[in-house]
Design an enzyme around this catalytic site. Structure first.
Site, PDB file in Angstrom:
ATOM      1  N   HIS A   9      44.661  49.383  22.571  1.00 22.45           N
ATOM      2  CA  HIS A   9      44.564  48.397  23.644  1.00 22.45           C
ATOM      3  C   HIS A   9      43.585  48.828  24.738  1.00 22.45           C
ATOM      4  CE1 HIS A   9      46.413  45.878  27.009  1.00 22.45           C
ATOM      5  NE2 HIS A   9      46.198  44.997  26.055  1.00 22.45           N
ATOM      6  N   LYS A  13      40.064  49.660  26.807  1.00 19.92           N
ATOM      7  CA  LYS A  13      38.754  49.043  27.052  1.00 19.92           C
ATOM      8  C   LYS A  13      37.892  50.096  27.720  1.00 19.92           C
ATOM      9  CE  LYS A  13      41.883  45.502  27.443  1.00 19.92           C
ATOM     10  NZ  LYS A  13      43.328  45.749  27.530  1.00 19.92           N
ATOM     11  N   ASP A  71      25.872  57.711  28.388  1.00 17.56           N
ATOM     12  CA  ASP A  71      25.241  59.025  28.593  1.00 17.56           C
ATOM     13  C   ASP A  71      26.186  60.079  29.163  1.00 17.56           C
ATOM     14  OD1 ASP A  71      22.855  58.059  27.606  1.00 17.56           O
ATOM     15  OD2 ASP A  71      22.042  57.557  29.579  1.00 17.56           O
ATOM     16  N   HIS A 101      45.349  38.742  35.129  1.00 20.49           N
ATOM     17  CA  HIS A 101      45.421  39.704  34.024  1.00 20.49           C
ATOM     18  C   HIS A 101      45.199  41.130  34.515  1.00 20.49           C
ATOM     19  CE1 HIS A 101      43.885  41.588  30.161  1.00 20.49           C
ATOM     20  NE2 HIS A 101      44.954  40.973  29.721  1.00 20.49           N
ATOM     21  N   ASP A 157      51.393  53.462  48.803  1.00 19.67           N
ATOM     22  CA  ASP A 157      51.077  53.963  50.137  1.00 19.67           C
ATOM     23  C   ASP A 157      49.568  53.879  50.392  1.00 19.67           C
ATOM     24  OD1 ASP A 157      53.773  54.383  50.553  1.00 19.67           O
ATOM     25  OD2 ASP A 157      53.713  56.472  49.913  1.00 19.67           O
TER      26      ASP A 157
END
Length: 479
Positions: A220, A222, A227, A397, A404
């Site tokens: 899941h 992403k 580089d 989403h 804090d």
């Protein structure tokens, strides 16, 4: 006769599995529930357990050893490694009780706290996609891509073509996509990439992705790395749905993060761990993948990676420690709040102790059953004093939390069972007042598009909705 033999064989098998469940010493209620299911629901109960009930962490998918033993990874870790005592000496006055989160991630996953970083928040696809494409065009050595959803649409093709262009110019490109999340990808999309020299690998291919879209282990994450100097992670997948099409009246609210600095090396190591799994070979790692950073900004950050390949629920543990460390405020934005008992108790306890706890959820989800399961937790939250808001401008989403004034997180993990225990997820834990304040401002901006739920009104809901939510909650661990 044959029926009797098969019946006896079946219950012998069920008994062996039941003994195995008992020997795992899990939560007594869960143990009893699974034993009853496999005994009282012939065949179906056994299949249900084998698909969803097994202890995933005791069946690791792959070993981390090969990548962590690499000389360059070890050299990087040795150079940046700060013992807990050294971290205390350098940052204890600044981190205060938030040091507990640092220790949890260090002790559970050897996640190193890095100091020289420059984080940049990216709001929605219209900010994230152009910045990601810009960095891709500037790549000179390698580009690493690991995504749950890649779609053959306007956005997906734009990224594909940018990667192909860089590959043709001699840049190394490695590309991992989840075979379930990206089930719509066909050969016509992938073949031009392979022909350009891009190394393309699916994560855990399945024969019938439609039947397994919510089951089993999925990648899941992403992640985009350029580089070894720039990295991206967050909630935004490579799909047109993550843009905001005003003409069609659609709004998708999301948050992504650009990272420059030493924390990118932690992203890199986790990418190589996944690359080792999908290729079934130890990757050849050299210093080009772990370059010296020229970032001079000081921003404390840890990369929290979690999945069934580790002994601990690292991200869940970090969330738990962070919420428990709160003194004044906890701000949570998540599309899928289906918490386990530990996280639910931490949120309730924080609110009961006087900490201001606010949670933003979508008013309308992309999955009705999931939304019903999410709403089944609202009464428990409201009763403890948690403020719950429903985002009405569109679908929210974003997966963020602010604790804090000096701790926040952006990443791929939802606050649900699958993200904590089954899927591979990755989050950036940031101990930085400036970025925390930015994320806090974003939360209160989103709050203007929400309506608050009150306990009095919530208890007046029709019985039909209450029943549907309670039924959805029964299968919450599977959603």
């Amino acid at each position: 006769m044959w029926y009797d033999i098969l019946l006896i064989a079946y219950y012998v098998l069920v008994t062996v599995i039941a003994i195995g469940i008992l020997m795992e010493n899990r939560n007594p209620m869960k143990t009893a529930g699974w034993v009853l299911v496999i005994y009282l629901v012939p065949v179906g109960g056994l299949v249900f357990y084998l698909m969803f009930g097994q202890n995933h962490r005791k069946r690791k998918l792959f070993s981390r050893k090969g990548v962590r033993d690499n000389i360059w990874v070890r050299e990087w870790e040795d150079k940046l490694m700060k013992s807990i005592r050294e971290v205390e000496d350098v940052a204890s006055n600044f981190l205060e009780e938030k040091l507990k989160v640092v220790k949890v991630l260090y002790n559970s996953d050897k996640s190193i706290i890095t100091f020289r970083n420059k984080p940049t928040l990216l709001r929605n696809g219209e900010e994230a996609f152009p910045e990601m494409l810009k960095c891709i065009t500037e790549a000179t050595h390698h580009i690493h891509v690991e995504y749950y959803i890649v779609e053959d649409d306007e956005v997906g093709r734009k990224f594909r073509d940018a990667l192909i262009d860089k590959a043709k110019r001699g840049v190394e490109v490695r590309f991992i996509y989840d075979d379930v999340g990206s089930s719509g990808l066909k050969k016509r999309f992938l073949k031009p990439m392979q022909e350009a020299g891009i190394e393309v690998r699916p994560f855990m291919p399945v024969l019938f992705p439609i039947l397994t879209s919510r089951a089993n282990y999925r990648d899941h994450r992403k992640i985009l790395i350029i580089d070894g100097k720039v990295g991206f992670l967050g909630g935004i997948n490579l799909s047109f749905r993550y843009t905001n099409d005003i003409e069609r009246g659609r709004h998708w609210r999301d948050t992504h993060l650009k990272i420059e600095g030493d924390a990118v090396k932690s992203l890199q190591m986790n990418f190589f761990l996944m690359w080792k799994f999908v290729t079934e070979h130890d990757p050849e790692i050299n210093p080009h993948y772990f370059p010296e950073t020229d970032v001079e900004d000081v921003s404390l950050m840890q990369i929290a990676a979690s999945g069934p390949d580790s002994d601990w629920s690292n991200i869940m543990g970090a969330f738990f420690a962070a919420i428990n460390s709160a003194r004044e405020e906890v701000l949570i934005t998540t599309p899928y709040l289906i918490p386990n008992d530990e996280i639910l108790l931490a949120i309730q306890t924080a609110a009961l102790s006087g900490v201001k706890v606010k949670i933003i959820l979508p008013a309308k989800s992309d999955n009705r059953v999931v939304q019903a399961a999410v709403l089944s937790y609202v009464k428990q939250l409201l009763s403890a004093g948690v403020e719950v808001y429903l985002y009405e401008k569109g679908f929210i989403h974003a997966k963020t939390m602010v604790v804090d004034d000096r701790l926040c997180t952006v990443g791929t993990s939802n606050m649900d069972y699958r993200s904590f225990d089954i899927n591979f997820e990755i989050n950036a834990m940031m101990y930085d007042p400036e970025v925390t304040e930015q994320l806090r401002n974003d939360f209160y901006t989103d709050l203007k598009e929400c309506r608050q739920i009150t306990l009095e009104r919530w208890e007046r809901r029709v019985w039909r909705r209450r029943i549907s939510e309670s039924l959805a909650r029964l299968v919450a661990p599977l959603l």
